[in-house]
Design a protein around this motif. Structure first.
Motif, short mmCIF file in Angstrom:
data_model
loop_
_atom_site.label_atom_id
_atom_site.label_comp_id
_atom_site.label_asym_id
_atom_site.label_seq_id
_atom_site.Cartn_x
_atom_site.Cartn_y
_atom_site.Cartn_z
N ARG A 114 0.92 -1.21 -0.23
CA ARG A 114 -0.01 -0.22 -0.21
C ARG A 114 0.62 1.58 -0.12
O ARG A 114 1.61 1.43 0.78
CB ARG A 114 -0.93 -0.05 0.68
N LEU A 115 0.27 2.04 -1.27
CA LEU A 115 1.28 3.58 -0.80
C LEU A 115 0.73 4.88 -1.13
O LEU A 115 -0.77 4.51 -2.20
CB LEU A 115 2.61 3.08 -2.07
N SER A 116 0.19 5.42 -0.22
CA SER A 116 0.09 6.53 -0.34
C SER A 116 0.71 7.81 -0.03
O SER A 116 1.33 8.16 0.98
CB SER A 116 -1.43 7.05 0.79
N ILE A 117 0.97 8.53 -1.32
CA ILE A 117 1.98 10.00 -0.91
C ILE A 117 0.86 11.16 -2.07
O ILE A 117 -0.11 11.05 -2.36
CB ILE A 117 2.72 9.29 -1.71
N ILE A 118 1.43 12.64 -1.20
CA ILE A 118 0.61 13.34 -1.44
C ILE A 118 1.51 14.25 -2.32
O ILE A 118 2.59 15.01 -1.27
CB ILE A 118 -0.10 14.37 -0.57
N ASP A 119 1.71 14.70 -3.77
CA ASP A 119 2.83 15.33 -4.51
C ASP A 119 2.47 16.91 -4.09
O ASP A 119 2.04 17.21 -4.99
CB ASP A 119 3.17 15.16 -5.75
N GLU A 120 3.23 17.54 -2.88
CA GLU A 120 3.37 18.54 -3.03
C GLU A 120 4.86 19.38 -3.89
O GLU A 120 4.00 20.67 -3.47
CB GLU A 120 3.06 19.54 -0.92
N ARG A 121 4.73 19.34 -4.77
CA ARG A 121 6.16 19.45 -5.35
C ARG A 121 5.97 19.67 -6.73
O ARG A 121 6.92 19.75 -7.30
CB ARG A 121 7.27 18.99 -4.74
N ASP A 122 4.90 20.23 -7.55
CA ASP A 122 4.31 20.72 -8.91
C ASP A 122 4.90 19.35 -9.44
O ASP A 122 5.37 20.05 -10.81
CB ASP A 122 5.51 21.18 -9.22
N GLY A 123 4.67 18.29 -9.43
CA GLY A 123 4.39 16.77 -9.95
C GLY A 123 6.19 16.16 -9.66
O GLY A 123 6.14 15.24 -10.51
N GLU A 124 6.65 16.61 -9.00
CA GLU A 124 7.96 16.02 -8.90
C GLU A 124 8.37 14.44 -7.89
O GLU A 124 8.03 14.00 -9.13
CB GLU A 124 9.43 16.97 -8.13
N ASN A 125 7.38 14.61 -7.59
CA ASN A 125 7.30 13.26 -7.01
C ASN A 125 6.71 12.07 -7.88
O ASN A 125 7.51 10.98 -7.67
CB ASN A 125 6.59 13.59 -5.26
N THR A 126 5.46 12.69 -7.59
CA THR A 126 4.35 12.06 -8.81
C THR A 126 5.33 11.62 -10.54
O THR A 126 5.97 10.11 -10.63
CB THR A 126 3.78 12.64 -9.55
N ARG A 127 6.38 11.96 -10.59
CA ARG A 127 7.60 11.45 -11.99
C ARG A 127 8.30 10.32 -11.97
O ARG A 127 8.62 9.99 -12.23
CB ARG A 127 7.84 12.71 -12.49
N SER A 128 8.93 10.94 -9.57
CA SER A 128 9.80 10.02 -9.60
C SER A 128 8.66 8.81 -8.99
O SER A 128 9.17 7.30 -9.90
CB SER A 128 10.17 10.60 -8.20
N LEU A 129 7.91 8.58 -9.11
CA LEU A 129 6.86 7.24 -8.54
C LEU A 129 7.08 6.24 -10.29
O LEU A 129 7.34 5.64 -10.44
CB LEU A 129 5.44 7.64 -8.48
N ALA A 130 6.46 7.53 -11.02
CA ALA A 130 6.36 6.61 -12.05
C ALA A 130 7.35 6.34 -12.88
O ALA A 130 7.01 4.99 -14.04
CB ALA A 130 6.10 7.97 -13.51
N ARG A 131 8.10 6.98 -12.74
CA ARG A 131 9.34 5.95 -13.31
C ARG A 131 10.09 4.79 -12.00
O ARG A 131 10.63 4.04 -12.69
CB ARG A 131 10.82 7.22 -13.04
N ALA A 132 9.85 4.52 -10.91
CA ALA A 132 9.34 3.87 -9.93
C ALA A 132 8.78 3.02 -10.67
O ALA A 132 9.27 1.33 -10.03
CB ALA A 132 9.97 3.95 -8.39
#
Length: 160
Positions: A114-132
Motif C-alpha cells: 500500500r502506497l499513499s502520497i501527496i505530491d506537493e512539489r508540482d509533480g516532481e514526486n509523481t514523476r519519480s513514482l512513475a519511473r519507479a
C-alpha cells in the motif's frame, strides 16, 4: 511493546521532541521480540539515527508500516534507501513525504503493498513514482494526490 506476548506495536514521535527513541536500544528490542509481527511507525521525520538503525534491522518476519512520516535525502541516507529497496518488511507507506531518492527505492521492491502520497512539489514526486512503478512488483493499493495534470498523466501511463 513491553510485554512478551505483544504481536503489534506502534512508535510515535512527539511533535517538537528532541528525544531519539529509535536507535540501537530500540532496535535490540525489535530483534529480541520474536512474537512481534507488526510495527507501525508514525509521524517520524527522518533523522540519520533512525535511518541508520532501520537499515540494520535483520528480521524478515516483521511487517513495518510508516504513517505520516517524512523521509528526506539528508536524513534518509543511502543505506536506508538500499534497505527499503531490498527489505521485505516494509508493507505500507501512508501519506509519507518522500524525496526522489526514497521513491527510487520502490524499484525492485515487492513488499510494499500500500502506497499513499501527496505530491506537493508540482509533480516532481509523481514523476519519480512513475519511473519507479514499472520496476515495482508489490504495490496493490496506490493513492496519489498530484497537483500537476502532466505528472498524473505520466503516472497513469506507467501503470500499463
Amino acid at each position: 511493546m513491553a510485554t512478551r506476548n505483544c504481536r503489534e506495536g506502534a512508535l510515535d514521535d512527539l511533535p517538537g521532541s528532541s528525544t531519539v527513541w529509535f536507535g540501537p536500544a530500540c532496535l535490540r528490542v525489535l530483534e529480541a521480540s520474536s512474537v512481534l509481527e507488526h510495527l507501525e511507525i508514525r509521524s517520524i521525520v527522518s533523522k540519520e539515527t533512525y535511518c541508520r538503525a532501520l537499515a540494520t534491522l535483520k528480521r524478515t518476519d516483521l511487517e513495518v508500516t510508516f504513517r505520516h512520516c517524512s523521509f528526506h535525502p539528508q536524513g534518509a541516507k543511502s543505506n536506508f534507501v538500499e534497505w527499503l529497496r531490498r527489505s521485505q518488511v516494509v508493507t505500507e507507506l501512508e501519506l509519507c513525504r518522500m524525496k526522489d531518492s526514497v521513491l527510487s527505492a520502490l524499484i525492485g521492491n515487492s513488499s510494499v503493498k500500500r502506497l499513499s502520497i501527496i505530491d506537493e512539489r508540482d509533480g516532481e514526486n509523481t514523476r519519480s513514482l512513475a519511473r519507479a512503478l514499472p520496476g515495482n512488483q508489490g504495490i496493490e493499493c496506490l493513492h496519489v494526490k498530484a497537483k500537476s495534470d502532466e505528472a498524473f498523466s505520466l503516472l497513469l501511463r506507467s501503470l500499463w
